[in-house]
Design a protein around this motif. Structure first.
Motif, PDB file in Angstrom:
ATOM      1  N   SER A 175      -9.026  42.122  -0.632  1.00 39.22           N
ATOM      2  CA  SER A 175      -8.153  42.756   0.367  1.00 39.22           C
ATOM      3  C   SER A 175      -7.985  41.862   1.585  1.00 39.22           C
ATOM      4  O   SER A 175      -6.883  41.729   2.126  1.00 39.22           O
ATOM      5  CB  SER A 175      -8.725  44.102   0.811  1.00 39.22           C
ATOM      6  N   PHE A 176      -9.082  41.240   2.015  1.00 40.53           N
ATOM      7  CA  PHE A 176      -9.011  40.346   3.171  1.00 40.53           C
ATOM      8  C   PHE A 176      -8.104  39.156   2.895  1.00 40.53           C
ATOM      9  O   PHE A 176      -7.262  38.793   3.718  1.00 40.53           O
ATOM     10  CB  PHE A 176     -10.409  39.858   3.559  1.00 40.53           C
ATOM     11  N   PHE A 177      -8.263  38.526   1.722  1.00 38.58           N
ATOM     12  CA  PHE A 177      -7.433  37.356   1.407  1.00 38.58           C
ATOM     13  C   PHE A 177      -5.960  37.733   1.302  1.00 38.58           C
ATOM     14  O   PHE A 177      -5.090  36.970   1.726  1.00 38.58           O
ATOM     15  CB  PHE A 177      -7.907  36.674   0.135  1.00 38.58           C
ATOM     16  N   GLN A 178      -5.675  38.890   0.744  1.00 38.71           N
ATOM     17  CA  GLN A 178      -4.288  39.349   0.681  1.00 38.71           C
ATOM     18  C   GLN A 178      -3.734  39.523   2.091  1.00 38.71           C
ATOM     19  O   GLN A 178      -2.622  39.095   2.384  1.00 38.71           O
ATOM     20  CB  GLN A 178      -4.197  40.685  -0.053  1.00 38.71           C
ATOM     21  N   PHE A 179      -4.502  40.166   2.940  1.00 36.04           N
ATOM     22  CA  PHE A 179      -4.092  40.380   4.330  1.00 36.04           C
ATOM     23  C   PHE A 179      -3.889  39.043   5.037  1.00 36.04           C
ATOM     24  O   PHE A 179      -2.883  38.830   5.716  1.00 36.04           O
ATOM     25  CB  PHE A 179      -5.160  41.206   5.062  1.00 36.04           C
ATOM     26  N   TYR A 180      -4.841  38.124   4.874  1.00 36.85           N
ATOM     27  CA  TYR A 180      -4.781  36.835   5.541  1.00 36.85           C
ATOM     28  C   TYR A 180      -3.561  36.038   5.085  1.00 36.85           C
ATOM     29  O   TYR A 180      -2.862  35.429   5.894  1.00 36.85           O
ATOM     30  CB  TYR A 180      -6.065  36.057   5.269  1.00 36.85           C
ATOM     31  N   LYS A 181      -3.291  36.070   3.792  1.00 33.69           N
ATOM     32  CA  LYS A 181      -2.134  35.353   3.244  1.00 33.69           C
ATOM     33  C   LYS A 181      -0.838  35.925   3.818  1.00 33.69           C
ATOM     34  O   LYS A 181       0.046  35.177   4.235  1.00 33.69           O
ATOM     35  CB  LYS A 181      -2.133  35.468   1.720  1.00 33.69           C
ATOM     36  N   ASN A 182      -0.724  37.235   3.859  1.00 32.39           N
ATOM     37  CA  ASN A 182       0.491  37.862   4.384  1.00 32.39           C
ATOM     38  C   ASN A 182       0.615  37.684   5.898  1.00 32.39           C
ATOM     39  O   ASN A 182       1.724  37.602   6.419  1.00 32.39           O
ATOM     40  CB  ASN A 182       0.531  39.341   4.029  1.00 32.39           C
ATOM     41  N   LYS A 183      -0.503  37.622   6.587  1.00 31.42           N
ATOM     42  CA  LYS A 183      -0.490  37.457   8.035  1.00 31.42           C
ATOM     43  C   LYS A 183       0.040  36.082   8.428  1.00 31.42           C
ATOM     44  O   LYS A 183       0.670  35.931   9.467  1.00 31.42           O
ATOM     45  CB  LYS A 183      -1.921  37.646   8.556  1.00 31.42           C
ATOM     46  N   ARG A 184      -0.203  35.096   7.581  1.00 32.98           N
ATOM     47  CA  ARG A 184       0.187  33.722   7.887  1.00 32.98           C
ATOM     48  C   ARG A 184       1.662  33.440   7.606  1.00 32.98           C
ATOM     49  O   ARG A 184       2.145  32.366   7.912  1.00 32.98           O
ATOM     50  CB  ARG A 184      -0.673  32.751   7.116  1.00 32.98           C
ATOM     51  N   LYS A 185       2.342  34.373   7.010  1.00 33.24           N
ATOM     52  CA  LYS A 185       3.756  34.167   6.693  1.00 33.24           C
ATOM     53  C   LYS A 185       4.626  34.776   7.784  1.00 33.24           C
ATOM     54  O   LYS A 185       4.396  35.879   8.233  1.00 33.24           O
ATOM     55  CB  LYS A 185       4.110  34.807   5.354  1.00 33.24           C
ATOM     56  N   ILE A 186       5.626  34.036   8.167  1.00 32.18           N
ATOM     57  CA  ILE A 186       6.591  34.527   9.134  1.00 32.18           C
ATOM     58  C   ILE A 186       7.944  34.518   8.444  1.00 32.18           C
ATOM     59  O   ILE A 186       8.361  33.492   7.906  1.00 32.18           O
ATOM     60  CB  ILE A 186       6.632  33.622  10.386  1.00 32.18           C
ATOM     61  N   LYS A 187       8.615  35.640   8.431  1.00 37.47           N
ATOM     62  CA  LYS A 187       9.914  35.716   7.773  1.00 37.47           C
ATOM     63  C   LYS A 187      11.005  35.311   8.751  1.00 37.47           C
ATOM     64  O   LYS A 187      11.084  35.824   9.852  1.00 37.47           O
ATOM     65  CB  LYS A 187      10.174  37.117   7.243  1.00 37.47           C
ATOM     66  N   LYS A 188      11.811  34.374   8.320  1.00 40.67           N
ATOM     67  CA  LYS A 188      12.955  33.918   9.105  1.00 40.67           C
ATOM     68  C   LYS A 188      14.216  34.423   8.416  1.00 40.67           C
ATOM     69  O   LYS A 188      14.373  34.264   7.206  1.00 40.67           O
ATOM     70  CB  LYS A 188      13.003  32.385   9.174  1.00 40.67           C
ATOM     71  N   VAL A 189      15.100  35.018   9.154  1.00 38.09           N
ATOM     72  CA  VAL A 189      16.342  35.556   8.600  1.00 38.09           C
ATOM     73  C   VAL A 189      17.495  34.730   9.142  1.00 38.09           C
ATOM     74  O   VAL A 189      17.598  34.485  10.342  1.00 38.09           O
ATOM     75  CB  VAL A 189      16.516  37.044   8.982  1.00 38.09           C
ATOM     76  N   SER A 190      18.336  34.313   8.237  1.00 35.46           N
ATOM     77  CA  SER A 190      19.494  33.518   8.619  1.00 35.46           C
ATOM     78  C   SER A 190      20.474  34.375   9.418  1.00 35.46           C
ATOM     79  O   SER A 190      20.661  35.554   9.148  1.00 35.46           O
ATOM     80  CB  SER A 190      20.171  32.980   7.363  1.00 35.46           C
TER      81      SER A 190
END
Length: 183
Positions: A69-84
């Motif tokens: 659960s922590f690794f899933q959270f950490y992976k998702n936390k590090r992503k920033i979504k950019k919208v064109s």
């Protein structure tokens, strides 16, 4: 007809221990949320036979579930979504690497310490890991293990002294942001 969740109550009895495990991974702000998320995952994908063996909650199973659960959270936390701004239907994920050197250095120090602890005799290693990972006090460990609190105190004092003596220079380099100086 829904699944029975009474067995999760037995798992939740050690809630503080599970939160301390998440905090041991380095996540303090969302530790409670991650434990709650793990309860939901257990309810959805696990069953009582996997989690509770002979009436005792399997710490190993919960540890790996919490870590996942922590690794899933950490992976998702590090992503920033950019919208064109061109109204196109795609998103691009960009990782935030602002503290990457610091995180690598921290993980390196933790790994060096864990490797050193693995070289200790089983008694010292187990007592130190129990104290570090369970969140129990010295008296709490003494009560649970029937080992004299004086013996536990002296063992932990010697272990901490050894770790400080061996890794103080690396820790100082980490604090001073001299990450390339780590051994």
């Amino acid at each position: 007809m829904g699944k029975s969740a009474q067995w999760l109550e037995k798992v939740a009895e050690r809630h503080t221990e599970w939160v301390n495990i998440i905090k041991g991974f380095g996540e303090y702000e969302y530790a409670e949320d991650l434990v709650q998320e793990t309860y939901l995952i257990l309810y959805k994908y696990a069953n009582e036979e996997k989690v509770i063996k002979d009436g005792v909650v399997s710490r190993g199973y919960l540890y790996f579930s919490l870590r996942s659960s922590f690794f899933q959270f950490y992976k998702n936390k590090r992503k920033i979504k950019k919208v064109s701004i061109d109204n196109e239907e795609y998103t691009k994920e960009v990782e935030d690497n602002t503290n990457l050197d610091e995180e690598i250095a921290y993980n390196k120090i933790c790994t060096m310490i864990d490797d050193h602890i693995d070289e200790w005799r089983w008694y010292e290693r187990r007592l130190f890991q129990l104290y570090r990972d369970s969140g129990l006090s010295i008296r709490g460990i003494a009560k649970e293990t029937n080992i004299s609190w004086v013996s536990i105190f002296n063992t932990l004092k010697n272990a901490k002294h050894e770790l400080k003596e061996k890794f103080q220079e690396d820790y100082d380099d980490y604090i001073n942001n001299d990450f390339e100086q780590l051994k």
